[in-house]
Design a protein around this motif. Structure first.
Motif, PDB file in Angstrom:
ATOM      1  N   HIS A  16     -71.084  28.109  15.705  1.00 25.03           N
ATOM      2  CA  HIS A  16     -72.002  28.337  16.590  1.00 25.03           C
ATOM      3  C   HIS A  16     -72.354  29.835  16.576  1.00 25.03           C
ATOM      4  O   HIS A  16     -71.388  30.695  16.005  1.00 25.03           O
ATOM      5  CB  HIS A  16     -71.466  28.188  18.161  1.00 25.03           C
ATOM      6  CG  HIS A  16     -72.479  28.304  19.210  1.00 25.03           C
ATOM      7  ND1 HIS A  16     -73.151  27.145  19.537  1.00 25.03           N
ATOM      8  CD2 HIS A  16     -72.678  29.326  19.901  1.00 25.03           C
ATOM      9  CE1 HIS A  16     -74.008  27.835  20.462  1.00 25.03           C
ATOM     10  NE2 HIS A  16     -73.808  29.010  20.816  1.00 25.03           N
ATOM     11  N   ILE A  17     -73.651  30.405  16.888  1.00 24.36           N
ATOM     12  CA  ILE A  17     -73.854  31.526  17.006  1.00 24.36           C
ATOM     13  C   ILE A  17     -73.045  32.441  17.564  1.00 24.36           C
ATOM     14  O   ILE A  17     -72.521  31.983  18.549  1.00 24.36           O
ATOM     15  CB  ILE A  17     -75.417  31.528  17.188  1.00 24.36           C
ATOM     16  CG1 ILE A  17     -75.916  33.063  16.982  1.00 24.36           C
ATOM     17  CG2 ILE A  17     -75.424  31.460  18.832  1.00 24.36           C
ATOM     18  CD1 ILE A  17     -77.359  33.340  17.330  1.00 24.36           C
ATOM     19  N   GLY A 113     -64.853  28.091  23.275  1.00 25.89           N
ATOM     20  CA  GLY A 113     -64.313  26.892  22.654  1.00 25.89           C
ATOM     21  C   GLY A 113     -65.452  26.346  21.947  1.00 25.89           C
ATOM     22  O   GLY A 113     -66.152  27.005  21.042  1.00 25.89           O
ATOM     23  N   VAL A 114     -65.469  24.967  22.210  1.00 24.94           N
ATOM     24  CA  VAL A 114     -66.466  24.382  21.114  1.00 24.94           C
ATOM     25  C   VAL A 114     -67.950  24.304  22.026  1.00 24.94           C
ATOM     26  O   VAL A 114     -68.107  23.723  23.148  1.00 24.94           O
ATOM     27  CB  VAL A 114     -66.087  22.816  21.346  1.00 24.94           C
ATOM     28  CG1 VAL A 114     -67.047  21.837  20.401  1.00 24.94           C
ATOM     29  CG2 VAL A 114     -64.695  22.606  20.438  1.00 24.94           C
ATOM     30  N   GLU A 115     -68.984  25.084  21.178  1.00 28.48           N
ATOM     31  CA  GLU A 115     -70.174  25.205  21.889  1.00 28.48           C
ATOM     32  C   GLU A 115     -71.152  24.120  21.160  1.00 28.48           C
ATOM     33  O   GLU A 115     -70.828  23.376  20.291  1.00 28.48           O
ATOM     34  CB  GLU A 115     -70.410  26.593  21.667  1.00 28.48           C
ATOM     35  CG  GLU A 115     -69.715  27.603  22.366  1.00 28.48           C
ATOM     36  CD  GLU A 115     -70.054  28.821  22.026  1.00 28.48           C
ATOM     37  OE1 GLU A 115     -70.681  29.699  22.662  1.00 28.48           O
ATOM     38  OE2 GLU A 115     -69.249  29.589  20.959  1.00 28.48           O
ATOM     39  N   THR A 120     -73.125  20.499  16.360  1.00 24.53           N
ATOM     40  CA  THR A 120     -73.985  20.005  15.489  1.00 24.53           C
ATOM     41  C   THR A 120     -73.614  20.190  13.970  1.00 24.53           C
ATOM     42  O   THR A 120     -73.472  19.301  13.129  1.00 24.53           O
ATOM     43  CB  THR A 120     -75.239  21.018  15.417  1.00 24.53           C
ATOM     44  OG1 THR A 120     -75.741  20.668  16.940  1.00 24.53           O
ATOM     45  CG2 THR A 120     -76.176  20.688  14.653  1.00 24.53           C
ATOM     46  N   VAL A 121     -73.050  21.131  13.763  1.00 21.99           N
ATOM     47  CA  VAL A 121     -72.417  21.422  12.220  1.00 21.99           C
ATOM     48  C   VAL A 121     -71.046  20.791  12.115  1.00 21.99           C
ATOM     49  O   VAL A 121     -70.807  20.229  10.967  1.00 21.99           O
ATOM     50  CB  VAL A 121     -71.971  23.107  11.979  1.00 21.99           C
ATOM     51  CG1 VAL A 121     -73.241  23.978  12.386  1.00 21.99           C
ATOM     52  CG2 VAL A 121     -70.812  23.758  13.001  1.00 21.99           C
ATOM     53  N   SER A 151     -58.031  21.437  23.043  1.00 25.57           N
ATOM     54  CA  SER A 151     -58.357  20.314  23.782  1.00 25.57           C
ATOM     55  C   SER A 151     -59.834  19.955  23.404  1.00 25.57           C
ATOM     56  O   SER A 151     -60.014  18.690  23.413  1.00 25.57           O
ATOM     57  CB  SER A 151     -58.140  20.680  25.300  1.00 25.57           C
ATOM     58  OG  SER A 151     -56.614  20.730  25.524  1.00 25.57           O
ATOM     59  N   GLU A 152     -60.677  21.050  23.403  1.00 22.66           N
ATOM     60  CA  GLU A 152     -62.184  20.770  23.127  1.00 22.66           C
ATOM     61  C   GLU A 152     -62.312  20.366  21.656  1.00 22.66           C
ATOM     62  O   GLU A 152     -63.408  19.479  21.693  1.00 22.66           O
ATOM     63  CB  GLU A 152     -63.007  21.861  23.676  1.00 22.66           C
ATOM     64  CG  GLU A 152     -63.103  22.250  24.813  1.00 22.66           C
ATOM     65  CD  GLU A 152     -63.837  23.386  25.627  1.00 22.66           C
ATOM     66  OE1 GLU A 152     -64.581  24.011  24.544  1.00 22.66           O
ATOM     67  OE2 GLU A 152     -64.154  23.772  26.691  1.00 22.66           O
TER      68      GLU A 152
END
Length: 702
Positions: A16-17, A113-115, A120-121, A151-152
């Protein structure tokens, strides 16, 4: 040859950016000795962010390739790296890079975390079965939570993380990492992170480290019977090499995602990450055989990653270089690509001569005489090569799977400021289209305007900036417009008779079609099926019918937007032995579909964006109210530290200028992430407004 291929890694770095992807790449280059001073994204000096627009904005816009060498256990390895963008508007750069890579490092922010773009990627990597390592970065930041990020990865991505490191301390107390494979603590000795050493694990986290090592060994035992026997009988007999080999096998099989951690900006954790690339990610020979279609007989063929095999390679990117002209980035899957030889382009069905070959380092080149299997490089001096082209041995042609791209969702009209620059603008737009498959340039038939269609406001803004500053063409852009689509909800049948007599040979075509919504919601375009029987329409006219149908889909029945997807069945027809020809049937099919669409119940579709908004608690109510005003649909809200996270969907048409409005609502403290999700029918009252105003659309800013 196999020994050489075993020591190559083709990897991408994706995130993510602002997760620290380019900073991580910069550290890898530094520790591998490729650069002698680390560039910083926030200073605009990162090696891989070489474009002026990247340096000014502090983001990656275009994927950049480089090669480093790394020694592990007295063996030298070559790592070809592609640093990909993190912003959703440039997701196509990630797509085409992952298509040709063997492995990837997914960088996650230890705080966030996971954004959304991480998801998407990750899905893109799933699509191409790319094995991954996860690197949880920024553990020195306030609010960092390593275990929440794990966890994410499990919950949001559906992955199976196997934790190989845990942090020693967190936030400002982050000091180093525990290597669970060696079961030792790693500390970095200097500010630039060049030197590090191993120590015994600190007593205060020893029990935690034992627990996580046990988790790691349990996962490995569940994956392999022999290892399970050792695990239960005598854990002390398990060697470090056995652990590494089993993690490697499961990573390549996409069973596990090894998780490492650190802080790239503060120079901790990078050397073990490079070791993990060597230890766990596949070499070209670890990947499955490449599959393609022989263009001469339409049969499937396979190529082994060997020098002795016939050449097969895929062009995954075209880039304009001011010094050497157009560059075609290429991945070699089999055989050897050499300068001076001719190759077969399966798209054009023509031969191309390879004039020069380069190994790339960001925007710099090193000339080569050949590129063997397993390598990534660039070609210059070609006549007609596009992204997605297969270049193969002239005697053994093959067509590899192409790269698929999402639909553009936003458009802007553009014109040259002077008539003298019009031809230059058209030429530049053609170059940009060749470079960027997510850019679609069209001429509006009614207005004559040139329309640029792209993935988002930033995408088009960057392209217009390049036209004016890089290519030096003064131009005037209009206001961004939503790229609407049209679709039908009902099934209709239509009979069409096309007949013309002009004194000589006439035109004649007759056909009956059934038009219905396409049942496959993920399909875009035309699904055509010929159900006519008995040769009522000669088979040589069938392709012309399909061509006419596709052409008619460019103008929907309501407002002239492209029709999203359709299923068309050719039921019956007739022809004249003298007057019928392919053009007659193409025109008849076009008329038939236009008339059929007028009889169907049609709707206008709008692009819907997936959103994630992070806001301080005190602004939560105002932000929620604003989302509702924009026709947003809230899916869930969550708490992340002292912030509130809002997830949901919002129409693209309601998001223009949203970042500025959100900053105003939150005094600059809230952040938003938007990415295209799907098309959806607009409400009836909005549809009517679109239809009423479409002919008076204003494109240009006065």
């Amino acid at each position: 040859m196999i020994e050489i291929l075993k020591h190559i890694r083709n990897i991408g770095i994706m995130a993510h950016i602002d997760a620290g992807k380019t900073t991580t790449t910069e550290r890898i280059l530094y520790y591998a000795g490729i650069i002698h001073k680390m560039g910083e994204v926030h200073e605009g000096s990162a090696t891989m962010d070489w474009m002026r627009q990247e340096q000014e904005r502090g983001i990656t816009i275009t994927s950049a390739a480089t090669t480093v060498y790394w020694s592990l256990n007295d063996q030298k390895y070559q790592i070809n790296i592609i640093d990909t963008p993190g912003h959703v508007d440039f997701t196509v750069e990630v797509e085409r890079s992952l298509r040709v890579l063997d492995g990837a490092i997914a960088v996650f922010c230890g705080v966030s975390g996971v954004e959304p773009q991480s998801e998407t990627v990750w899905r893109q990597a799933d699509k191409y079965n790319v094995p991954r390592i996860a690197f949880i970065n920024k553990l020195d930041r306030v609010g960092a939570d390593f275990y929440k990020a794990i966890s994410e990865i499990e919950e949001k991505l559906g992955a199976n993380p196997i934790v190989l490191q845990i942090p020693i301390g967190i936030e400002e107390d982050f000091k180093g990492v525990v290597d669970l494979v060696k079961f030792k603590a790693i500390y970095w000795d200097d500010e630039e992170g060049v030197h590090f050493h191993y120590e015994d694990i600190p007593a205060e986290i020893l029990e935690e480290a034992k627990e996580w090592r046990e988790n790691m060994l349990e996962k490995l035992a569940e994956s392999d019977e022999q290892f399970m026997e050792k695990y239960f009988e005598n854990q002390d007999s398990i060697t470090e090499q056995e652990i590494i080999e089993l993690i490697r096998k499961n990573t390549i099989d996409l069973t596990f995602v090894p998780v490492l951690c650190g802080t790239a900006l503060k120079d901790k954790g990078i050397q073990p990450l490079i070791d993990a690339v060597i230890n766990f990610l596949p070499s070209p020979i670890d990947r499955s055989l490449v599959k393609g279609i022989n263009p001469h007989n339409e049969k499937e063929e396979y190529r082994k990653p060997e020098y002795s095999e016939p050449l097969s390679s895929l062009v995954f990117k075209i880039a304009n270089n001011p010094y050497v002209g157009n560059l075609a980035y290429v991945r070699i899957y089999s055989g050897v690509l050499k300068t001076g030889v001719q190759v077969f382009n399966s798209r054009t069905q023509k031969k191309e001569r390879i004039n020069k070959l380069f190994r790339m380092h960001a925007n710099k080149q090193t000339e080569l005489t050949e590129l063997p299997a397993g390598e990534i490089g660039a070609i210059v001096g070609f006549k007609d090569i596009k992204t997605g082209d297969t270049l193969a041995d002239t005697s053994h042609p093959i067509t590899l799977e192409n790269i698929t791209y999402p639909l553009p969702v936003i458009s802007v009209a553009i014109e040259a400021k002077t008539q003298a620059d019009t031809d230059k603008l058209i030429s530049v737009l053609k170059k940009l289209e060749d470079e960027d498959p997510s850019l679609l340039v069209e001429i509006n038939e009614e207005t004559g305007q040139t329309i640029m269609n792209g993935m988002g406001e930033l995408h088009l803004e960057i392209l217009i900036d390049r036209i004016m500053n890089e290519f030096k063409v003064p131009c005037r852009p209009g206001k961004p417009q939503v790229s609407y689509r049209e679709a039908i909800k009902t099934v209709v049948e239509h009979h069409e008779l096309f007949k013309q007599q002009t004194g000589g040979k006439g035109k004649y075509a007759e056909l009956k079609i059934r038009v219905s919504p396409c049942e496959d919601k993920n399909f875009v375009g035309l699904k055509f099926e010929n159900l006519s029987k008995g040769g009522v329409i000669p088979k040589e006219f069938i392709p012309a019918i399909e061509k006419g149908l596709k052409g008619a889909m460019n103008n929907g029945p309501l407002a002239g937007f492209k029709v999203f997807n359709l299923k068309v069945e050719l039921l019956d027809g007739a022809y004249h032995s003298v007057d019928s020809d392919a053009l007659s049937f193409e025109i008849a099919a076009s008329h038939a579909l236009r008339n059929a669409l007028k009889k169907a119940e049609a709707v206008i579709l709008e692009p819907i964006m997936k959103m994630e908004i992070t806001t301080p608690e005190e602004n939560f109510g105002d932000v929620m109210t604003d989302i509702n005003k924009r026709r947003g649909q809230i899916q869930k809200t969550d708490i992340r530290g002292n912030l509130r996270v809002i997830e949901g969907f919002v129409p693209l048409s309601e998001t223009f200028g949203y970042i500025t409005d959100l900053r105003t609502l939150s005094s600059g403290r809230a952040n938003s992430n938007l990415e295209f999700s799907h098309f959806e029918a607009v409400p009836a009252e909005i549809q009517q407004k679109i239809i009423d105003t479409i002919t008076g659309r204003i494109y240009f800013i006065n």
